[in-house]
Design a protein around this motif. Sequence first.
Motif, mmCIF file in Angstrom:
data_model
loop_
_atom_site.group_PDB
_atom_site.id
_atom_site.type_symbol
_atom_site.label_atom_id
_atom_site.label_comp_id
_atom_site.label_asym_id
_atom_site.label_seq_id
_atom_site.Cartn_x
_atom_site.Cartn_y
_atom_site.Cartn_z
ATOM 1 N N THR A 36 81.610 16.786 61.661
ATOM 2 C CA THR A 36 82.723 16.852 62.600
ATOM 3 C C THR A 36 82.974 18.318 62.914
ATOM 4 O OG1 THR A 36 83.719 14.852 61.675
ATOM 5 C CG2 THR A 36 85.134 16.271 63.004
ATOM 6 N N LEU A 37 82.832 18.669 64.183
ATOM 7 C CA LEU A 37 82.931 20.060 64.589
ATOM 8 C C LEU A 37 84.191 20.298 65.408
ATOM 9 C CD1 LEU A 37 79.220 20.529 65.743
ATOM 10 C CD2 LEU A 37 80.198 21.007 63.488
ATOM 11 N N GLN A 38 84.715 21.505 65.309
ATOM 12 C CA GLN A 38 85.900 21.869 66.078
ATOM 13 C C GLN A 38 85.523 22.065 67.545
ATOM 14 O OE1 GLN A 38 87.979 25.272 64.574
ATOM 15 N NE2 GLN A 38 89.542 25.254 66.181
ATOM 16 N N LYS A 39 86.264 21.434 68.437
ATOM 17 C CA LYS A 39 85.970 21.498 69.855
ATOM 18 C C LYS A 39 86.366 22.844 70.449
ATOM 19 C CE LYS A 39 84.349 17.335 70.195
ATOM 20 N NZ LYS A 39 82.907 17.118 70.497
ATOM 21 N N SER A 40 85.530 23.323 71.371
ATOM 22 C CA SER A 40 85.813 24.575 72.062
ATOM 23 C C SER A 40 86.832 24.355 73.171
ATOM 24 C CB SER A 40 84.518 25.138 72.661
ATOM 25 O OG SER A 40 84.798 26.223 73.509
ATOM 26 N N ASN A 41 87.598 25.383 73.477
ATOM 27 C CA ASN A 41 88.590 25.301 74.540
ATOM 28 C C ASN A 41 88.044 25.748 75.894
ATOM 29 O OD1 ASN A 41 90.708 24.389 72.878
ATOM 30 N ND2 ASN A 41 91.105 26.482 72.174
ATOM 31 N N ILE A 42 86.815 26.293 75.917
ATOM 32 C CA ILE A 42 86.245 26.782 77.160
ATOM 33 C C ILE A 42 85.258 25.759 77.702
ATOM 34 C CG2 ILE A 42 84.366 28.073 76.059
ATOM 35 C CD1 ILE A 42 84.834 30.226 78.275
ATOM 36 N N SER A 43 85.330 25.497 78.998
ATOM 37 C CA SER A 43 84.497 24.476 79.628
ATOM 38 C C SER A 43 83.242 25.085 80.237
ATOM 39 C CB SER A 43 85.290 23.756 80.710
ATOM 40 O OG SER A 43 85.508 24.621 81.820
ATOM 41 N N PHE A 44 82.334 24.208 80.629
ATOM 42 C CA PHE A 44 81.137 24.629 81.366
ATOM 43 C C PHE A 44 81.521 25.439 82.605
ATOM 44 C CE2 PHE A 44 79.075 23.279 85.329
ATOM 45 C CZ PHE A 44 77.875 23.962 85.228
ATOM 46 N N LEU A 45 82.490 24.940 83.349
ATOM 47 C CA LEU A 45 82.891 25.607 84.586
ATOM 48 C C LEU A 45 83.477 26.984 84.315
ATOM 49 C CD1 LEU A 45 82.759 24.860 87.567
ATOM 50 C CD2 LEU A 45 85.097 24.006 87.409
ATOM 51 N N ASP A 46 84.238 27.108 83.248
ATOM 52 C CA ASP A 46 84.795 28.416 82.880
ATOM 53 C C ASP A 46 83.675 29.396 82.512
ATOM 54 O OD1 ASP A 46 87.538 27.866 83.225
ATOM 55 O OD2 ASP A 46 87.633 26.880 81.272
#
Length: 309
Positions: A268-278
Amino acid sequence: MKGILIGAGVVGERILQQAANSTSVEIVAMYDANTERLQEMSARYNVQTTSSLEELLEIEAEFAYIGTPPISHMFLTEGCAKRGLHVICEKPLAHNEEEGKRMVEIAKEYGVKTAMHFPMIYGEEFLYVEKAIQQQELGDVIQVELSTYFPQWPRPWQENNWIRTREQGGFIREIFPHYLQMTERLFGEGSLQSHQTNYPQNPELCEQSVCALAQLPGNIPFVLQGAHGVAEQEQIIYLIHGTKKTMTIRNWAELWVSTPNQPEQRLTLQKSNISFLDEVSLYFQGKGSNYVSFEEGASVQHIIDSLLK
């Protein structure tokens, strides 16, 4: 950063969702030939629409996202590049390898930046696997495998009939590019050694199944197989077999790790707050470097075209 959207289908909506959640990217206008779908997306995301592609390309923006069928990608890339727009393109890069190479040339001719919509490399699962390989946690990599099976194609949520056609659709074009590009990032460019691709009798329909062997740098074998119309649940499994660990990405976003003679465990990994579009917008602004270029897309296109023969 302001962008325009060409194509308001399922993936186009994902771009709209990312923009809606972003503080640095805004989709200012969009166009789709399906006016009913276009109006639905406009109402849902409060984005301006245009009545034609020509009108859309006159909107003041800095980049364009192309989310249309592959046969239109080269034409649309040229139209956007002529207006000085950076271009994000849905996979596969083009209708065929020749058009993909031309798209690379077009971007250079007009001095615009390009990026492919390969979102998996921005995900926590890929980044974890990439780091593990760099730190030699897997030991020696013995083999890489990709298996994709679908009870039906197109899948129930896919709305466009072109996805079932031999001309533009099929799982080799729709699914394989994500994993081919990811594999190239992890190991370098590979070469197809042999393959068998089977087609139904109807010449209009896409491939039924494929089994292939490619070779990655370091003489690592890469086994690819897939089929649709099979009596099982949909599954997409990507495995990297090492002498110390085997890592598996299941169904896009499940990361599993195996060690010798021990049960497989899901991480279980911590999700990133930055998106592909960013991420891509940072690259377009000269502030980042995490992107997939048209050149990489053309390399993947070469393998796709070879598998379809």
